[in-house]
Scaffold this motif. Sequence first.
Motif, PDB file in Angstrom:
ATOM      1  N   UNK A 184      -4.977 -50.459  92.323  1.00 10.59           N
ATOM      2  CA  UNK A 184      -4.984 -51.124  91.015  1.00 10.59           C
ATOM      3  C   UNK A 184      -3.576 -51.551  90.609  1.00 10.59           C
ATOM      4  N   UNK A 185      -2.588 -50.715  90.895  1.00  9.53           N
ATOM      5  CA  UNK A 185      -1.211 -51.038  90.545  1.00  9.53           C
ATOM      6  C   UNK A 185      -0.700 -52.230  91.353  1.00  9.53           C
ATOM      7  N   UNK A 186      -0.916 -52.205  92.656  1.00  8.44           N
ATOM      8  CA  UNK A 186      -0.454 -53.297  93.515  1.00  8.44           C
ATOM      9  C   UNK A 186      -1.113 -54.620  93.128  1.00  8.44           C
ATOM     10  N   UNK A 187      -2.426 -54.602  92.935  1.00 10.85           N
ATOM     11  CA  UNK A 187      -3.154 -55.828  92.581  1.00 10.85           C
ATOM     12  C   UNK A 187      -2.693 -56.355  91.230  1.00 10.85           C
ATOM     13  N   UNK A 218      -3.176 -54.257  81.265  1.00 11.42           N
ATOM     14  CA  UNK A 218      -4.591 -54.554  81.030  1.00 11.42           C
ATOM     15  C   UNK A 218      -5.332 -54.688  82.356  1.00 11.42           C
ATOM     16  N   UNK A 219      -4.779 -55.481  83.258  1.00 12.11           N
ATOM     17  CA  UNK A 219      -5.373 -55.711  84.573  1.00 12.11           C
ATOM     18  C   UNK A 219      -5.453 -54.381  85.342  1.00 12.11           C
ATOM     19  N   UNK A 220      -4.357 -53.615  85.323  1.00 16.18           N
ATOM     20  CA  UNK A 220      -4.326 -52.327  86.008  1.00 16.18           C
ATOM     21  C   UNK A 220      -5.420 -51.394  85.488  1.00 16.18           C
ATOM     22  N   UNK A 256      -2.953 -54.310  74.958  1.00 15.01           N
ATOM     23  CA  UNK A 256      -3.419 -54.409  76.342  1.00 15.01           C
ATOM     24  C   UNK A 256      -4.500 -53.398  76.665  1.00 15.01           C
ATOM     25  N   UNK A 257      -4.289 -52.154  76.248  1.00 15.08           N
ATOM     26  CA  UNK A 257      -5.285 -51.105  76.493  1.00 15.08           C
ATOM     27  C   UNK A 257      -6.586 -51.363  75.757  1.00 15.08           C
ATOM     28  N   UNK A 258      -6.476 -51.858  74.526  1.00 16.21           N
ATOM     29  CA  UNK A 258      -7.690 -52.162  73.743  1.00 16.21           C
ATOM     30  C   UNK A 258      -8.524 -53.255  74.387  1.00 16.21           C
ATOM     31  N   UNK A 259      -7.854 -54.292  74.869  1.00 11.51           N
ATOM     32  CA  UNK A 259      -8.566 -55.372  75.569  1.00 11.51           C
ATOM     33  C   UNK A 259      -9.195 -54.822  76.847  1.00 11.51           C
ATOM     34  N   UNK A 260      -8.445 -53.997  77.581  1.00 10.83           N
ATOM     35  CA  UNK A 260      -8.968 -53.423  78.827  1.00 10.83           C
ATOM     36  C   UNK A 260     -10.216 -52.583  78.554  1.00 10.83           C
TER      37      UNK A 260
END
Length: 194
Positions: free
Chosen positions: A105-108, A173-175, A60-64
């Motif tokens: 960012x967390x909520x979204x 990733x989204x966060x 996830x982090x790598x994609x982000x």
Amino acid sequence: MNRQAKIIQEMSDREILLNLYITQTIMLVLAIVLGFFWIDDMSTFFEMFKWDPIQILFIGGGIAITVIIIDLLFDLYLPKEWTDDGGINERVFAKRNVFHIFLIALIVSVSEEILFRGILQTQIGLILASLLFALIHFRYLSKPLLFTMAVVLSFVLGLLFELTNNLLVPIFTHFLIDFVLGLYIMIRARKNNT
């Protein structure tokens, strides 16, 4: 100036944040309501949340990080009119502190990923859920590059969930994307004001 940009300029910071929080609450409530009707056993829903640091942080982090780098390169090297979202992101993040950007960012990421990956994707499939996710970012419809990025990111997040069967991966990733790009907007705004 387009209509959307004009509306954004007329809104106060408080109104912009209030709209953001209301839309995220609606998404979370919608996820709960749909989950009530579509999910027979809530334990299967909670099984989608797996603490797996390798998946979460590295995949996830790598994609982000990849998405963040592409977004920053676009911002630096493409014409501004291609990457301008009408000033919404600037208004949301520019005047916030680090903790508030973290919270936004967390909520979204949590509300959108629970709805689009955890509920919709498991019920209507990757393609429809991803297209719906892209369409909620309708402010990008008049900007081909931004809309394409939203569609691609939506499918990437959906594929991450499909491959890992772990909702924490697309949430992280989204966060991370929203948090880092929110910080970038804040830092850039502060630098331009000095």
